[in-house]
Design a protein around this motif. Structure first.
Motif, mmCIF file in Angstrom:
data_model
loop_
_atom_site.group_PDB
_atom_site.id
_atom_site.type_symbol
_atom_site.label_atom_id
_atom_site.label_comp_id
_atom_site.label_asym_id
_atom_site.label_seq_id
_atom_site.Cartn_x
_atom_site.Cartn_y
_atom_site.Cartn_z
ATOM 1 N N ILE A 1 -3.908 7.462 2.522
ATOM 2 C CA ILE A 1 -3.296 8.894 2.546
ATOM 3 C C ILE A 1 -2.945 8.867 3.919
ATOM 4 N N GLY A 2 -2.052 10.037 4.049
ATOM 5 C CA GLY A 2 -1.575 10.555 5.428
ATOM 6 C C GLY A 2 -0.006 10.044 5.658
ATOM 7 N N GLU A 3 -0.056 9.384 6.931
ATOM 8 C CA GLU A 3 1.383 9.031 7.285
ATOM 9 C C GLU A 3 1.656 7.531 6.983
ATOM 10 N N VAL A 4 1.785 7.408 5.661
ATOM 11 C CA VAL A 4 2.267 5.887 4.981
ATOM 12 C C VAL A 4 3.414 6.132 4.132
ATOM 13 N N ASN A 5 4.000 5.305 4.083
ATOM 14 C CA ASN A 5 5.347 5.372 3.200
ATOM 15 C C ASN A 5 4.997 5.253 1.503
ATOM 16 N N ALA A 6 3.903 5.037 1.297
ATOM 17 C CA ALA A 6 3.437 4.894 -0.289
ATOM 18 C C ALA A 6 2.033 5.304 -0.325
ATOM 19 N N PRO A 7 1.334 6.436 0.144
ATOM 20 C CA PRO A 7 0.214 6.636 -0.187
ATOM 21 C C PRO A 7 -0.366 6.561 -1.692
ATOM 22 N N GLY A 8 -1.455 6.192 -1.832
ATOM 23 C CA GLY A 8 -2.307 6.198 -3.119
ATOM 24 C C GLY A 8 -3.421 5.273 -3.059
ATOM 25 N N ARG A 9 -4.010 4.975 -4.309
ATOM 26 C CA ARG A 9 -4.903 3.780 -4.347
ATOM 27 C C ARG A 9 -4.674 2.314 -4.481
ATOM 28 N N ILE A 10 -5.253 1.710 -3.408
ATOM 29 C CA ILE A 10 -4.719 0.343 -3.391
ATOM 30 C C ILE A 10 -5.951 -0.474 -4.142
ATOM 31 N N MET A 11 -5.542 -1.353 -4.997
ATOM 32 C CA MET A 11 -6.458 -2.261 -5.714
ATOM 33 C C MET A 11 -6.840 -3.638 -4.765
ATOM 34 N N THR B 1 0.197 -2.465 2.116
ATOM 35 C CA THR B 1 0.334 -2.181 0.794
ATOM 36 C C THR B 1 0.941 -1.128 0.573
ATOM 37 N N ALA B 2 0.387 -0.064 1.402
ATOM 38 C CA ALA B 2 0.875 1.362 1.288
ATOM 39 C C ALA B 2 2.275 1.572 1.592
ATOM 40 N N GLY B 3 2.990 0.606 2.103
ATOM 41 C CA GLY B 3 4.312 0.747 2.635
ATOM 42 C C GLY B 3 4.224 0.708 4.190
ATOM 43 N N GLY B 4 2.972 0.725 4.977
ATOM 44 C CA GLY B 4 3.249 0.715 6.541
ATOM 45 C C GLY B 4 3.264 2.037 6.867
ATOM 46 N N VAL C 1 -9.841 -10.291 -18.324
ATOM 47 C CA VAL C 1 -8.875 -9.927 -17.131
ATOM 48 C C VAL C 1 -8.799 -8.526 -17.023
ATOM 49 N N VAL C 2 -9.377 -8.063 -15.597
ATOM 50 C CA VAL C 2 -9.359 -6.799 -15.482
ATOM 51 C C VAL C 2 -7.791 -6.569 -15.117
ATOM 52 N N THR C 3 -7.056 -5.467 -15.730
ATOM 53 C CA THR C 3 -5.923 -5.369 -15.274
ATOM 54 C C THR C 3 -5.663 -4.119 -14.431
ATOM 55 N N LYS C 4 -6.550 -3.133 -14.485
ATOM 56 C CA LYS C 4 -6.372 -2.189 -13.621
ATOM 57 C C LYS C 4 -7.890 -1.740 -13.204
ATOM 58 N N SER C 5 -8.042 -1.436 -12.051
ATOM 59 C CA SER C 5 -9.332 -0.865 -11.708
ATOM 60 C C SER C 5 -9.345 0.245 -10.707
#
Length: 393
Positions: free
Chosen positions: A185-195, A209-212, A173-177
């Protein structure tokens, strides 16, 4: 007093009126050039005066502009779905669980230890794929996993344990990738890496997924970067055109930026102002309506102009023989709309506005004449009174 008697009143008025009309351009206020002046400037032999293209808005122009529309995400990146196989890469985290067919093997406990028939599986703690693309599995050795799917790694582990364990089976099982992710990034509520999952995520999926987005939709632009290629489209376009909601691939970067879109209107319009786009992709008709349209008592309906910079490629398509100079690959183009034409409204409805467009509505010739007559009335009135006084002597 003899001077007034020798110069008839009509002569005084006519001479003054002629002088005002001849010098009217200098003393009568105006919002800008009239239609005739713009046309003459476009035909001038002086390159500094005629350094722009004057183009009538017609069906051929709308067709040409439609062929040079801004780049789309679908056209730039296609809309293909990412492979459903989830390939493991260096830096990913995986867990391995091994089962045996009976108790008492390498990974199972004997049945006599008080646990019934005995545990027949063992979970290997989560581990990160090393730089050489391997993980370690007890009794199976170092297993090459980079570039392989979880199913392929399971087969390798079972093959290496065959003859050592009792009918071994493995689950990976790949738990983190970090190799199957996209960056938002930018004007989103939760920027970051999306699996990303084997299901396949689209742009709106990863933004959600980044919070909209946290800014108004009509001010938001989506900039997508993939393999050194970039493309930007309004978020509203993606929401309204399903084909632009393309699939996201690993290592894609999606930036949500705020860029308010505006156009400027000046001249004989009901309201001169810089106006923000209320929605993406408004037409020239809608833009004119937002400022109240041309003024009935002042505007020249044949002199509605839109000014913008077009690429050299677009300029050549509009007029292959144009002489306007190019500035960093762009040419100044002035589009003219004749509102006296029966299909003017339809043409304006098909003409799409762009950010920083400028609309200018020229004065009607009669409006300029009225200004001259107004000045004349102000100046001539005391002269008329003086003439009347002179006639009394």
């Amino acid at each position: 007093m003899i001077v007034w008697k020798t110069l008839p009143r009509v002569g005084v008025i006519s001479t003054l009126l002629s002088a005002i009309i001849l010098s009217g351009c200098g003393i009568v206020p105006s919002a800008g050039p009239n239609r005739q002046q713009i046309t003459e400037a476009s035909q001038s032999k002086d390159p500094e005066i005629s350094d722009f293209m004057l183009v009538d808005i017609n069906r051929d122009v709308l067709t040409s502009l439609s062929q040079y529309a801004p780049p789309t995400l679908e056209g730039r990146f296609s809309n293909r779905k990412r492979p459903s196989k989830y390939v493991i890469g260096v830096g990913d985290a995986v867990t391995v669980t091994v089962w045996e067919g009976a108790a008492g093997g390498l990974f199972s406990r004997p049945a006599v230890d008080g646990l019934g028939t005995g545990s027949q599986s063992a979970a290997i703690p989560e581990q990160q794929v090393t730089k050489d693309g391997t993980i370690s599995v007890p009794f199976a050795g170092r297993i090459k996993v980079a570039g392989k799917t979880a199913e392929e790694v399971e087969e390798t582990i079972v093959s290496n344990l065959t003859g050592k364990a009792i009918e071994p089976q493995a689950l990976v099982v790949v738990t983190k990738s970090v190799n199957n992710t996209a960056t938002v990034i930018g004007e989103v509520n939760a920027p970051g890496r999306i699996m990303l999952t084997p299901r396949g995520e689209r742009i709106l999926d990863v933004i959600a997924t980044a919070g909209g987005n946290k800014i108004p939709v009509h001010e938001a632009f989506v900039v997508m970067s993939r393999g050194g290629v970039n493309a930007a489209v309004p978020l509203q376009t993606i929401m309204g055109r399903p084909s632009e909601n393309v699939y996201v691939m690993p290592d894609d970067t999606i930036s949500i930026i705020r860029e308010p879109q505006t156009f400027t209107v000046f001249g004989a319009a009901a309201r001169n102002a810089q106006v923000a786009f209320s929605t993406a992709g408004i037409s020239l008709t809608e833009a004119l309506a937002q400022v109240g349209g041309p003024m009935d008592n002042r505007a020249d309906p044949r002199g509605v102009y839109l000014m913008r910079f077009e690429t050299e490629k677009v300029a050549r398509a509009l007029n292959p023989e144009h002489t306007a100079s190019s500035q960093n690959g762009y040419v100044r183009v002035v589009y003219q709309l004749n509102m006296h034409q029966a299909d003017a409204i339809l043409l304006a409805s098909g003409f799409r506005m762009r950010n920083k467009d400028a609309i200018y509505i020229s004065n009607a010739p009669l409006s300029d004449l009225n200004k001259v007559l107004s000045v004349f009335s102000t100046v001539a009135s005391p002269i008329s009174q003086a003439t009347n006084i002179a006639d009394g002597f």
